[in-house]
Motif scaffolding. Sequence first.
Motif, PDB file in Angstrom:
ATOM      1  N   ASP A 273      46.592   6.132 -37.861  1.00 13.21           N
ATOM      2  CA  ASP A 273      45.513   6.166 -38.850  1.00 13.21           C
ATOM      3  C   ASP A 273      46.061   5.820 -40.236  1.00 13.21           C
ATOM      4  OD1 ASP A 273      42.740   6.809 -39.607  1.00 13.21           O
ATOM      5  OD2 ASP A 273      43.600   8.554 -40.604  1.00 13.21           O
ATOM      6  N   HIS A 276      47.132   2.017 -40.348  1.00 14.08           N
ATOM      7  CA  HIS A 276      46.005   1.090 -40.390  1.00 14.08           C
ATOM      8  C   HIS A 276      45.214   1.212 -41.689  1.00 14.08           C
ATOM      9  CE1 HIS A 276      46.236  -0.802 -36.448  1.00 14.08           C
ATOM     10  NE2 HIS A 276      46.571   0.373 -35.950  1.00 14.08           N
ATOM     11  N   ARG A 277      45.031   2.454 -42.160  1.00 13.46           N
ATOM     12  CA  ARG A 277      44.343   2.635 -43.436  1.00 13.46           C
ATOM     13  C   ARG A 277      45.112   1.954 -44.564  1.00 13.46           C
ATOM     14  NH1 ARG A 277      40.951   7.601 -44.486  1.00 13.46           N
ATOM     15  NH2 ARG A 277      40.132   8.165 -42.452  1.00 13.46           N
ATOM     16  N   GLY A 280      44.417  -1.584 -44.414  1.00 14.35           N
ATOM     17  CA  GLY A 280      43.026  -1.781 -44.846  1.00 14.35           C
ATOM     18  C   GLY A 280      42.892  -1.729 -46.361  1.00 14.35           C
ATOM     19  N   LEU A 281      43.582  -0.786 -46.983  1.00 14.65           N
ATOM     20  CA  LEU A 281      43.504  -0.659 -48.450  1.00 14.65           C
ATOM     21  C   LEU A 281      44.198  -1.826 -49.143  1.00 14.65           C
ATOM     22  CD1 LEU A 281      43.983   3.186 -48.948  1.00 14.65           C
ATOM     23  CD2 LEU A 281      41.899   1.841 -49.314  1.00 14.65           C
ATOM     24  N   SER A 284      41.976  -4.774 -49.202  1.00 13.45           N
ATOM     25  CA  SER A 284      40.638  -4.658 -49.781  1.00 13.45           C
ATOM     26  C   SER A 284      40.603  -4.177 -51.234  1.00 13.45           C
ATOM     27  CB  SER A 284      39.776  -3.730 -48.912  1.00 13.45           C
ATOM     28  OG  SER A 284      40.318  -2.436 -48.891  1.00 13.45           O
ATOM     29  N   ALA A 285      41.624  -3.451 -51.676  1.00 17.08           N
ATOM     30  CA  ALA A 285      41.573  -2.852 -53.024  1.00 17.08           C
ATOM     31  C   ALA A 285      41.468  -3.917 -54.110  1.00 17.08           C
ATOM     32  CB  ALA A 285      42.802  -1.988 -53.266  1.00 17.08           C
ATOM     33  N   ALA A 356      42.822  -9.576 -44.134  1.00 18.32           N
ATOM     34  CA  ALA A 356      42.086  -8.413 -43.638  1.00 18.32           C
ATOM     35  C   ALA A 356      42.311  -8.147 -42.153  1.00 18.32           C
ATOM     36  CB  ALA A 356      40.607  -8.589 -43.921  1.00 18.32           C
ATOM     37  N   SER A 357      42.604  -9.193 -41.396  1.00 22.56           N
ATOM     38  CA  SER A 357      42.753  -8.990 -39.952  1.00 22.56           C
ATOM     39  C   SER A 357      44.110  -8.378 -39.629  1.00 22.56           C
ATOM     40  CB  SER A 357      42.607 -10.316 -39.220  1.00 22.56           C
ATOM     41  OG  SER A 357      43.718 -11.134 -39.505  1.00 22.56           O
TER      42      SER A 357
ATOM     43  N   ASP B 273      36.213  -1.932 -56.739  1.00 19.40           N
ATOM     44  CA  ASP B 273      37.382  -1.397 -56.041  1.00 19.40           C
ATOM     45  C   ASP B 273      36.956  -0.338 -55.029  1.00 19.40           C
ATOM     46  OD1 ASP B 273      40.303  -1.138 -55.759  1.00 19.40           O
ATOM     47  OD2 ASP B 273      40.027   0.839 -56.664  1.00 19.40           O
ATOM     48  N   SER B 284      39.347   0.041 -40.756  1.00 21.28           N
ATOM     49  CA  SER B 284      40.735   0.217 -40.330  1.00 21.28           C
ATOM     50  C   SER B 284      41.089   1.632 -39.859  1.00 21.28           C
ATOM     51  CB  SER B 284      41.686  -0.188 -41.467  1.00 21.28           C
ATOM     52  OG  SER B 284      41.500   0.639 -42.596  1.00 21.28           O
TER      53      SER B 284
END
Lengths: 364, 364
Positions: A273, A276-277, A280-281, A284-285, A356-357, B273, B284
């Motif tokens: 978790d 992956h987070r 992800g951040l 995307s941030a 992103a992938s 953001d 994610s």
Amino acid sequence: MPPGLQKTLQEMSGRVPSWLEASDRDENGIVISTSVRLARNLHGHNFPLHADEAELEEVLEKTWAACSAIEPLADSYRMPLQDLPWEDKRFLVERHLISPAMSEIEGPAGVIIGPGECLSIMVNEEDHIRLQQVAAGMAGEETWSVLEAVDDALGRELPYAYREPYGYLTASPINVGTGLRVSVLVHLPALVLTSEVEAVLRHATQNGVQVRGVHGEGSSVYGNLFQVSNQRTLGRSEADILDSLQRVAGLLTDHEQEARSTLWHEARLQLEDKIHRSLGLLSSARVLSIRESMNLLSAVRLGVNMGVLSGVEISRLDELTILTQPSHLDRREGRVLDSSERDMLRAELVRSRIDASGGTTSHE
Amino acid sequence: MPPGLQKTLQEMSGRVPSWLEASDRDENGIVISTSVRLARNLHGHNFPLHADEAELEEVLEKTWAACSAIEPLADSYRMPLQDLPWEDKRFLVERHLISPAMSEIEGPAGVIIGPGECLSIMVNEEDHIRLQQVAAGMAGEETWSVLEAVDDALGRELPYAYREPYGYLTASPINVGTGLRVSVLVHLPALVLTSEVEAVLRHATQNGVQVRGVHGEGSSVYGNLFQVSNQRTLGRSEADILDSLQRVAGLLTDHEQEARSTLWHEARLQLEDKIHRSLGLLSSARVLSIRESMNLLSAVRLGVNMGVLSGVEISRLDELTILTQPSHLDRREGRVLDSSERDMLRAELVRSRIDASGGTTSHE
């Protein structure tokens, strides 16, 4: 200031040191790099702290001349620091080419930078001469043999201050002897997650090593990166120092591996978790502080090392740890930014390199 | 228990109420849904709290029979609740078909569910009969006209307790009169971000409305969703109640729009953001609590409403707010899960419906 200097700095800022391209050579990704450093001084001159400007100038000129004369430094670049703006000095600190302490020095001083930035020589820092060689992974013997050759060649041109039975004389007594410091940069995310890192590092310091953040003494730890080096040099041979650092690095690697295994067996879901987070951040941030980006990059690096993530190149992550530093971002934008501008630019740069992938991309 | 009951529940769990498909009909996405509820009781019977089992049974049978006889309820499903396991009752609460209070009732009781779950009738909750009609967006008049027709038809079959000058008699005095409660579910993320929400809602409550979380009285607020409804019914006409709720909803919408505009002009980067990070985490994370997923979905919904994100369908986000609830996840897995299992399954479900590039996907 030589006319090509700004151009050289600008070119450097667009790439990373060449040794970093092999930063995934350590298969478990724990030892990121090894650097060896030698402290040398010129016989008949005061140490920099006690030298006046004329003497510092003389030492600098003598060293420039000697470096020009020897074969191993044929393709190196000589960079005077005296009139360099502080933002450029900060940039060199971020490249690990000069020390934070050196960036504060205002008198005659300079740095010699070898091809690919693997070698650097600071002139008139705490000692007259400090030679440094870096390589990826656990590479004590390799870096030492390169640096020894440079040191031997330079020692034939310059009268090194040396006295039996001590060895090489240095400004600070802790460097007297071989003047050798061996440092390994280690990535210990699992030991941080299991809260064991302090105990493990305390144990290591009892064995004669010291631990610091990425940018040397007093710097804080970001991204779970710790710089471990020998504490003293007096009365120890080069082989002895190299050997002891190798042993400590091996010990830290074992502990980190054990902690990774514990996490895998006891908290795999939480670990996955977190990994992956983090990816992800990063992808995307819109705003990223240096502290957060280093910590997220650390988690993603761990994810690649542990096989949780695929398609992410370690060397791309390590590149980002260099390119997202404040002065690097300033150079990219062509001016000194404020910290909120940097946080935005940092996020933009990271997004452009981590898609992103989950994969890293080579376009910008 | 009728043999088809578990099958019906299972079928329901795979889809969402049909009104939710139009949950993006309110163009700014602030008023998510409107529900109207009528409280009715049968003349000659004690209110449920004071009725014994035989009397409750009698009320239930009479209501079942009346419902079967009227045309508007021809395609509705009658579900007895008395022997239903608590996890199935929790499921009905999550669907907003029964109240949390009703899920605790052990005697003869039931619920009638109309096609697409837009209409539901609770029998033997606090009152003998509670009729409810839901629709997406601000739809007071539309839902009222549907419910009024059902109520009229039912009133011709059953002897409603009614007394001049009060109106319809109810178990609790606050429902006496029209027995009408109009609720709007509003999404106020910007007012929460600007910390104005409390003051705005306090002002609204001074105007005769009450504010609760999504699941009625005493439930906590998740995902910046607030349920706003009229406080009393005595001495007010249906038109008056509908009108006042419409005005309060309009007021809240204006305040929320203003807060969105403030955020856009004064903290756009931080807002973007937050929105992008939320989408990054949803696509994610491997573990998601209900609270976190509701809050992340709320931020993404705001992002779509404000044009920060494209390619994300609002109705897909709203679907997830239903499908990721605890009992819905239990049904999906076919057993009662513990909360850490749910957090994992919730993350899996969300990931399968929200792809990393920002778009929502329709496959599972």
